[in-house]
Design a protein around this motif. Structure first.
Motif, PDB file in Angstrom:
ATOM      1  N   LEU A  48      41.660  52.670  44.251  1.00 32.80           N
ATOM      2  CA  LEU A  48      41.059  51.557  43.440  1.00 32.80           C
ATOM      3  C   LEU A  48      41.058  50.396  44.032  1.00 32.80           C
ATOM      4  O   LEU A  48      42.386  50.074  44.235  1.00 32.80           O
ATOM      5  CB  LEU A  48      41.792  51.767  41.982  1.00 32.80           C
ATOM      6  N   ALA A  49      40.122  49.376  44.341  1.00 35.75           N
ATOM      7  CA  ALA A  49      40.204  48.307  44.892  1.00 35.75           C
ATOM      8  C   ALA A  49      39.171  47.058  44.312  1.00 35.75           C
ATOM      9  O   ALA A  49      38.180  47.718  43.702  1.00 35.75           O
ATOM     10  CB  ALA A  49      40.229  48.300  46.390  1.00 35.75           C
ATOM     11  N   ASP A  76      46.037  45.006  36.812  1.00 38.06           N
ATOM     12  CA  ASP A  76      46.115  43.812  37.835  1.00 38.06           C
ATOM     13  C   ASP A  76      46.001  44.507  39.205  1.00 38.06           C
ATOM     14  O   ASP A  76      46.985  44.733  39.961  1.00 38.06           O
ATOM     15  CB  ASP A  76      47.177  42.860  37.488  1.00 38.06           C
ATOM     16  N   ILE A  77      44.835  44.820  39.727  1.00 37.25           N
ATOM     17  CA  ILE A  77      44.554  45.461  41.063  1.00 37.25           C
ATOM     18  C   ILE A  77      44.537  44.374  41.863  1.00 37.25           C
ATOM     19  O   ILE A  77      43.359  43.664  41.926  1.00 37.25           O
ATOM     20  CB  ILE A  77      43.579  46.404  40.937  1.00 37.25           C
ATOM     21  N   ARG A  78      45.315  44.507  42.953  1.00 42.49           N
ATOM     22  CA  ARG A  78      45.489  43.518  44.011  1.00 42.49           C
ATOM     23  C   ARG A  78      44.768  44.066  45.457  1.00 42.49           C
ATOM     24  O   ARG A  78      44.757  43.280  46.405  1.00 42.49           O
ATOM     25  CB  ARG A  78      46.533  42.609  44.189  1.00 42.49           C
ATOM     26  N   THR A  79      44.811  45.269  45.612  1.00 44.16           N
ATOM     27  CA  THR A  79      44.276  45.769  46.825  1.00 44.16           C
ATOM     28  C   THR A  79      42.887  45.375  46.916  1.00 44.16           C
ATOM     29  O   THR A  79      41.929  45.428  45.994  1.00 44.16           O
ATOM     30  CB  THR A  79      44.309  47.393  46.662  1.00 44.16           C
ATOM     31  N   SER A 117      35.077  42.280  41.357  1.00 48.77           N
ATOM     32  CA  SER A 117      34.568  43.834  40.631  1.00 48.77           C
ATOM     33  C   SER A 117      35.425  44.823  41.334  1.00 48.77           C
ATOM     34  O   SER A 117      35.764  45.109  42.197  1.00 48.77           O
ATOM     35  CB  SER A 117      33.355  43.803  40.713  1.00 48.77           C
ATOM     36  N   LEU A 118      35.486  46.048  40.300  1.00 47.24           N
ATOM     37  CA  LEU A 118      36.410  47.011  40.716  1.00 47.24           C
ATOM     38  C   LEU A 118      35.514  48.072  41.189  1.00 47.24           C
ATOM     39  O   LEU A 118      34.455  48.600  40.938  1.00 47.24           O
ATOM     40  CB  LEU A 118      36.848  47.683  39.623  1.00 47.24           C
ATOM     41  N   HIS A 119      35.820  48.690  42.558  1.00 51.15           N
ATOM     42  CA  HIS A 119      35.470  49.774  43.250  1.00 51.15           C
ATOM     43  C   HIS A 119      36.298  50.911  43.513  1.00 51.15           C
ATOM     44  O   HIS A 119      37.448  50.852  43.528  1.00 51.15           O
ATOM     45  CB  HIS A 119      34.864  49.143  44.524  1.00 51.15           C
ATOM     46  N   VAL A 120      35.732  52.074  43.803  1.00 51.89           N
ATOM     47  CA  VAL A 120      36.688  53.310  44.483  1.00 51.89           C
ATOM     48  C   VAL A 120      36.155  53.390  45.900  1.00 51.89           C
ATOM     49  O   VAL A 120      35.066  53.717  45.906  1.00 51.89           O
ATOM     50  CB  VAL A 120      36.377  54.506  43.474  1.00 51.89           C
ATOM     51  N   VAL A 161      31.930  54.009  49.145  1.00 52.78           N
ATOM     52  CA  VAL A 161      32.437  52.918  48.226  1.00 52.78           C
ATOM     53  C   VAL A 161      31.767  53.242  47.008  1.00 52.78           C
ATOM     54  O   VAL A 161      30.171  53.193  47.043  1.00 52.78           O
ATOM     55  CB  VAL A 161      32.342  51.424  48.744  1.00 52.78           C
ATOM     56  N   VAL A 162      32.132  53.390  45.938  1.00 56.01           N
ATOM     57  CA  VAL A 162      31.276  53.449  44.538  1.00 56.01           C
ATOM     58  C   VAL A 162      31.761  52.268  43.522  1.00 56.01           C
ATOM     59  O   VAL A 162      33.099  52.085  43.537  1.00 56.01           O
ATOM     60  CB  VAL A 162      31.886  54.822  44.042  1.00 56.01           C
ATOM     61  N   PRO A 163      30.697  51.789  43.170  1.00 51.92           N
ATOM     62  CA  PRO A 163      30.937  50.721  42.088  1.00 51.92           C
ATOM     63  C   PRO A 163      31.686  50.868  40.816  1.00 51.92           C
ATOM     64  O   PRO A 163      30.769  51.386  39.896  1.00 51.92           O
ATOM     65  CB  PRO A 163      29.362  50.036  41.928  1.00 51.92           C
ATOM     66  N   HIS A 164      32.837  51.047  41.001  1.00 50.89           N
ATOM     67  CA  HIS A 164      33.362  51.644  39.343  1.00 50.89           C
ATOM     68  C   HIS A 164      33.357  50.684  38.223  1.00 50.89           C
ATOM     69  O   HIS A 164      33.289  51.208  37.074  1.00 50.89           O
ATOM     70  CB  HIS A 164      35.077  52.113  39.650  1.00 50.89           C
ATOM     71  N   HIS A 165      33.260  49.552  38.568  1.00 52.56           N
ATOM     72  CA  HIS A 165      33.109  48.653  37.442  1.00 52.56           C
ATOM     73  C   HIS A 165      31.917  48.950  36.518  1.00 52.56           C
ATOM     74  O   HIS A 165      31.806  48.604  35.121  1.00 52.56           O
ATOM     75  CB  HIS A 165      33.078  47.207  37.930  1.00 52.56           C
ATOM     76  N   LEU A 166      30.963  49.417  37.097  1.00 55.36           N
ATOM     77  CA  LEU A 166      29.691  49.750  36.341  1.00 55.36           C
ATOM     78  C   LEU A 166      30.043  50.852  35.121  1.00 55.36           C
ATOM     79  O   LEU A 166      29.104  50.923  34.360  1.00 55.36           O
ATOM     80  CB  LEU A 166      28.416  50.288  37.106  1.00 55.36           C
TER      81      LEU A 166
END
Length: 395
Positions: A167-168, A133-136, A174-177, A218-223
């Protein structure tokens, strides 16, 4: 800036790691007792070139195998488990760039790593429903850049980092770094870690107050999790190596103590404690446990390497299960052997001034990272029903 050595291959990497581990072991108990953060030691680790080991060869790195990387972490953790944990996230986020970074991002960041720049981490959050549960938030601006806001806990490595991967989630959840400079405006790193073990990891709090982030950071970590992946397997392999190192380090301390400091129990009839058949039996049992953990760690690392060479759903699943197996074994060995150190060494070993309790405190703290019971569940489902483990990054 201190010059950073270039390591050519796996053999050189292992030799350098063994030499550094021997040096770090000498003052490990003193650092733990005083909570003296290992800035000098970490700088030596960086200057050695070991933190650039997984930079791909086309960018000038050694690109060592997972077998080598796991053994390096085991060696370092056997000497000082806190110091070994600090670069764990560094390698995880180098791996994120290998998987999802653009060519320009890889070119830039791999050059940074080769020059000695360190990655920390800001991923875990406290007070949320669960670890995922990432809220950033990363809020996109009109010019394509982002604004980053949030609070992160257990941010191992952030205090010593040049770059903090955060991690945000973006507006679509969607999750990114986001790779953020340690000294960027709006970034605060608090050294407020007060764990009973892993005392010198400085795993404190990172606060992000409207931090400006360019789009190319920014990197699309969800992929990463859209197809077969080794992100979780690599991260967990390094945790397993740390636990295995704690176990082997504790056993080595117990052997040395019993050989040089322990008195025989009067009923044994022997002149030295090392001749006591009951102690011999116990050391045999502990050695089997440590060697089993080491063997499973090696097998898991080889499975990760095999999957990296031929990445499919099946090879990724096999690697994840092999790593989970190694992690369960290593966690059990670390806690039991670090506790048995006192059982076999006797009353004197419990003196605070000796610092032998750091092994148990480190083991008990580090093995709480994620629960072994869920790994056993996924192993069982895979073995019994052929069910592949989920792609959530913690396996």
């Amino acid at each position: 800036m201190t010059a950073v050595a270039r390591i050519a291959d796996d053999a050189q990497a292992l030799a350098v790691a063994a030499e550094l581990a021997a040096q770090f072991r000498k003052d490990a108990a003193e650092r733990d007792a005083r909570r003296r953060l290992p800035r000098t030691e970490l700088d030596r680790l960086t200057a050695s070139g070991l933190l650039a080991l997984t930079v791909p060869a086309e960018f000038g790195g050694a690109d060592v195998r997972s077998v080598t990387l796991a053994e390096i972490f085991r060696l370092l953790a056997a000497a000082d488990a806190s110091l070994a944990q600090i670069p764990q996230s560094h390698f995880v986020y180098v791996n994120v760039l290998r998987r999802q970074g653009t060519p320009d991002q890889r070119e830039f960041f791999f050059r940074e790593v080769l020059a000695g720049k360190r990655f920390g981490n800001a991923q875990s959050e406290a007070g949320t429903r669960h670890v995922q549960d990432i809220r950033t938030r990363l809020d996109r601006q009109a010019d394509g850049s982002y604004v980053l806001t949030g609070v992160k806990h257990y941010s191992t490595g952030a205090l010593f980092a040049d770059w903090i991967p955060v991690l945000a989630r973006t507006e679509d959840d969607s999750l990114h770094v986001a790779y953020v400079p340690r000294d960027a405006p709006g970034v605060t790193v608090d050294d407020d870690w007060d764990g009973m073990g892993q005392r010198t990891t400085a795993s404190g709090t990172v606060r992000l107050d409207a931090v400006a982030v360019p789009a190319d950071r920014v990197v699309p970590h969800h992929l990463t999790f859209a197809g077969p992946q080794l992100h979780g397997a690599v991260a967990q392999l390094l945790h397993a190596a740390i636990d295995t190192g704690i176990a082997s380090g504790a056993l080595a301390e117990a052997v040395e103590f019993v050989r040089t400091k322990s008195r025989p129990w009067f009923e044994s009839g022997f002149e030295t404690a090392a001749e006591d058949p009951l102690l011999i039996q116990r050391f045999g049992e502990l050695s089997i446990q440590v060697r089993s953990a080491e063997a499973l760690l090696g097998a898991a690392a080889r499975s990760v390497d095999a999957a990296r060479d031929d990445l499919t759903d099946d090879t990724a699943a096999a690697a994840s299960v092999a790593v989970a197996t190694a992690k369960v074994s290593a966690a059990n060995a670390a806690v039991e052997v670090a506790s048995a150190l006192f059982e076999v060494s006797g009353t004197r070993s419990a003196l605070d001034s000796l610092g032998l309790h750091r092994h148990w405190r480190d083991a008990r703290t580090h093995t709480l990272h994620d629960p072994s019971r869920w790994k056993v569940q996924h192993i069982g489902r895979y073995v019994l029903n052929g069910t592949r483990p989920p792609r959530h990054g913690l396996l």
